[in-house]
Design an enzyme around this catalytic site. Structure first.
Site, PDB file in Angstrom:
ATOM      1  N   ARG A 176       0.982  -1.273   0.038  1.00  0.00           N
ATOM      2  CA  ARG A 176      -0.073   0.063   0.086  1.00  0.00           C
ATOM      3  C   ARG A 176       1.001   1.017   0.078  1.00  0.00           C
ATOM      4  NH1 ARG A 176      -1.533   1.836   4.495  1.00  0.00           N
ATOM      5  NH2 ARG A 176      -2.583  -0.247   5.421  1.00  0.00           N
TER       6      ARG A 176
ATOM      7  N   TYR B   7     -16.145  16.619 -15.338  1.00  0.00           N
ATOM      8  CA  TYR B   7     -16.851  15.353 -15.278  1.00  0.00           C
ATOM      9  C   TYR B   7     -17.614  15.117 -14.049  1.00  0.00           C
ATOM     10  CZ  TYR B   7     -16.325  10.142 -14.883  1.00  0.00           C
ATOM     11  OH  TYR B   7     -16.340   8.968 -14.918  1.00  0.00           O
TER      12      TYR B   7
ATOM     13  N   ASP C  42      -7.347  18.605 -14.657  1.00  0.00           N
ATOM     14  CA  ASP C  42      -7.830  17.242 -14.953  1.00  0.00           C
ATOM     15  C   ASP C  42      -7.074  17.322 -16.584  1.00  0.00           C
ATOM     16  OD1 ASP C  42      -8.958  14.863 -16.101  1.00  0.00           O
ATOM     17  OD2 ASP C  42     -10.591  15.084 -14.877  1.00  0.00           O
TER      18      ASP C  42
ATOM     19  N   LYS D 290      -8.388   5.883 -19.573  1.00  0.00           N
ATOM     20  CA  LYS D 290      -8.554   6.478 -20.897  1.00  0.00           C
ATOM     21  C   LYS D 290      -7.561   6.393 -21.921  1.00  0.00           C
ATOM     22  CE  LYS D 290     -12.331   7.538 -18.655  1.00  0.00           C
ATOM     23  NZ  LYS D 290     -12.825   8.732 -18.120  1.00  0.00           N
TER      24      LYS D 290
HETATM   25  C1  PLP Z   1     -13.218   9.179 -16.783  1.00  0.00           C
HETATM   26  C2  PLP Z   1     -12.896  10.450 -16.338  1.00  0.00           C
HETATM   27  C3  PLP Z   1     -12.915  10.605 -14.774  1.00  0.00           C
HETATM   28  C4  PLP Z   1     -12.863   9.492 -13.880  1.00  0.00           C
HETATM   29  O1  PLP Z   1     -11.990   8.517 -13.983  1.00  0.00           O
HETATM   30  P1  PLP Z   1     -12.072   7.110 -13.635  1.00  0.00           P
HETATM   31  O2  PLP Z   1     -10.719   6.295 -14.056  1.00  0.00           O
HETATM   32  O3  PLP Z   1     -13.544   6.613 -14.265  1.00  0.00           O
HETATM   33  O4  PLP Z   1     -12.396   7.025 -12.034  1.00  0.00           O
HETATM   34  C5  PLP Z   1     -12.284  11.956 -14.565  1.00  0.00           C
HETATM   35  N1  PLP Z   1     -12.108  13.097 -15.319  1.00  0.00           N
HETATM   36  C6  PLP Z   1     -12.177  12.889 -16.851  1.00  0.00           C
HETATM   37  C7  PLP Z   1     -12.174  14.000 -17.638  1.00  0.00           C
HETATM   38  C8  PLP Z   1     -12.759  11.583 -17.108  1.00  0.00           C
HETATM   39  O5  PLP Z   1     -12.935  11.180 -18.303  1.00  0.00           O
END
Ligand code: PLP
Length: 392
Positions: free
Chosen positions: A51, A103, A175, A200
């Protein structure tokens, strides 16, 4: 030429050291070990418990820190775990400013969870810097930005926003999921923390859920590592390995998908049945110049508006190549319907305010032949338009 002079496509593949040190293996081994034997009674080794740190995860954390140009990288069990952990740097009584069309999961965490801990928030249209300035309160500690935003691809001017943040003693969190370090480097522009849903583009194959965070300086990195270890939402060794492999091909994938996205955006823009196309690579996009200034590419995600819900349904029902699903940034093209998918967590009134209408579709361009994708769109739009005319 030192390693740091290389282009990002090269850095994606080669790290500061070649392969694994002990054996020369070109791939990082997967260390399936929760605990680590200590050879000495009073002097412990670099790892004790997974962890707190695992060698496979550490290789990934060092990789993303290098790619984003930060000092510390941290890998989490999901993008939301990374985002939530970063926001847990806030304390009761603090306030955070958040991009209005953020998001859906981030919207939910800020409005439903942080609120219960007396951490206040304001959603603000960050394309309007004056409105952003006015929304800052004496207790604002963080400005949280998503650019391009999801799903309407609004562009925030990162350098200008960071000036505002610094003048008000706020940290800036960005982000960077849609752009990845290949196209946008917020830390170079002065951001304090960069966050990713590595689920992604970074992973790229729709097989891993993962999140990454990179801090600009060491002190903030130590604080976030403390939260990572306390909260415990770490990425496992096997997923860390998959993500490292995905990152190696990011350059080839994102460049091809972005080229295709540009062609598809141009095609949709010309189509009479399509009302609006949101893509920062279109010169008519209101954020085109700002985006071009701060990013090296327009990315592989676009959104477009059909006249209404039944037209969106007809299109989805008839399109053949993309998968119809949540998520984005994969080798397969992904078509999604934000109103009931990515932004289902957002109340209808809030959605409408953000332009997430019932006719809006989001398209993440994969690696299929772009002419096949356009031909597929052509036939599906033809049917949707015909149905709308006869009023099915
Ligand atoms: C998918 C996404 C998230 C969340 O991420 P997860 O891996 O699904 O928890 C946050 N910000 C953006 C822009 C996203 O496309």
């Amino acid at each position: 030429m030192s390693h740091n002079d290389n282009h990002l496509e090269t850095k994606l593949i080669h790290g500061p050291q070649r392969g694994e040190v002990q054996t020369g293996a070109v791939n990082v081994p997967i260390y399936f070990s929760s605990t680590f034997h200590q050879n000495s009674f009073d002097e412990f080794g670099p790892f004790d418990y997974s962890r707190s740190g695992n060698p496979t995860r550490e290789a990934l954390e060092e990789k993303i820190a290098e790619l984003e140009g930060g000092t510390r990288g941290l890998a989490f069990a999901s993008g939301m775990a990374a985002i939530s952990s970063a926001l847990l740097l806030l304390s009761a009584g603090d306030h955070v400013l958040v991009t209005k069309d953020v998001y859906g999961g981030t919207f939910r965490f800020v409005s439903e969870v942080l609120k219960r801990y007396n951490i206040d928030h304001t959603f603000v249209d960050m394309t309007d810097l004056n409105e952003t300035k006015r929304a800052i309160k004496p207790n604002t500690k963080v400005i949280y930005v998503e650019t391009p935003s999801n799903p309407c691809m609004n562009i925030t001017n990162i350098p200008e926003l960071i000036k505002i943040a610094k003048a008000n003693n706020c940290l800036t969190f960005i982000d960077n999921t849609f752009m990845t370090p290949l196209y946008q480097n917020p830390i170079d522009l002065g951001a304090d923390i960069v966050l990713h849903s590595a689920t992604k583009f970074l992973s790229g194959h729709s097989d891993v859920i993962a999140g990454l965070a990179v801090t600009k300086d060491k002190e903030l990195g130590d604080k976030l590592a403390f939260i990572q270890n306390s909260f415990g939402s770490i990425l496992g060794a096997q997923d860390s390995y998959h993500l490292l492999q995905g990152i190696k091909t990011l350059g080839a994938r994102l460049n091809q998908s972005s080229n295709s996205a540009m062609q598809i955006a141009d095609y949709l823009n010309e189509h009479s049945f399509v009302k609006d196309v949101y893509y920062p690579g279109l010169s008519a996009h209101p954020g085109y110049d700002i985006h071009k200034n701060q990013s090296a590419g327009a990315g592989a995600v676009l959104s477009f508006n059909l006249p209404n819900k039944s037209a969106a349904k007809a299109f989805v029902d008839n399109v053949r190549i993309p998968v119809f699903a949540v998520s984005l940034g994969a080798v397969e093209s992904i078509l999604s319907y934000p109103a009931t998918m990515s932004h289902a967590a957002m109340p209808a009134a809030e959605r409408e305010k953000r332009g997430i209408t019932d006719g809006l579709l989001r398209f993440s361009v994969g690696l299929e032949n772009v002419n096949d994708l356009i031909a597929d769109f052509e036939q599906a739009l033809f049917i949707a338009e015909k149905q709308a005319r006869v009023g099915v």
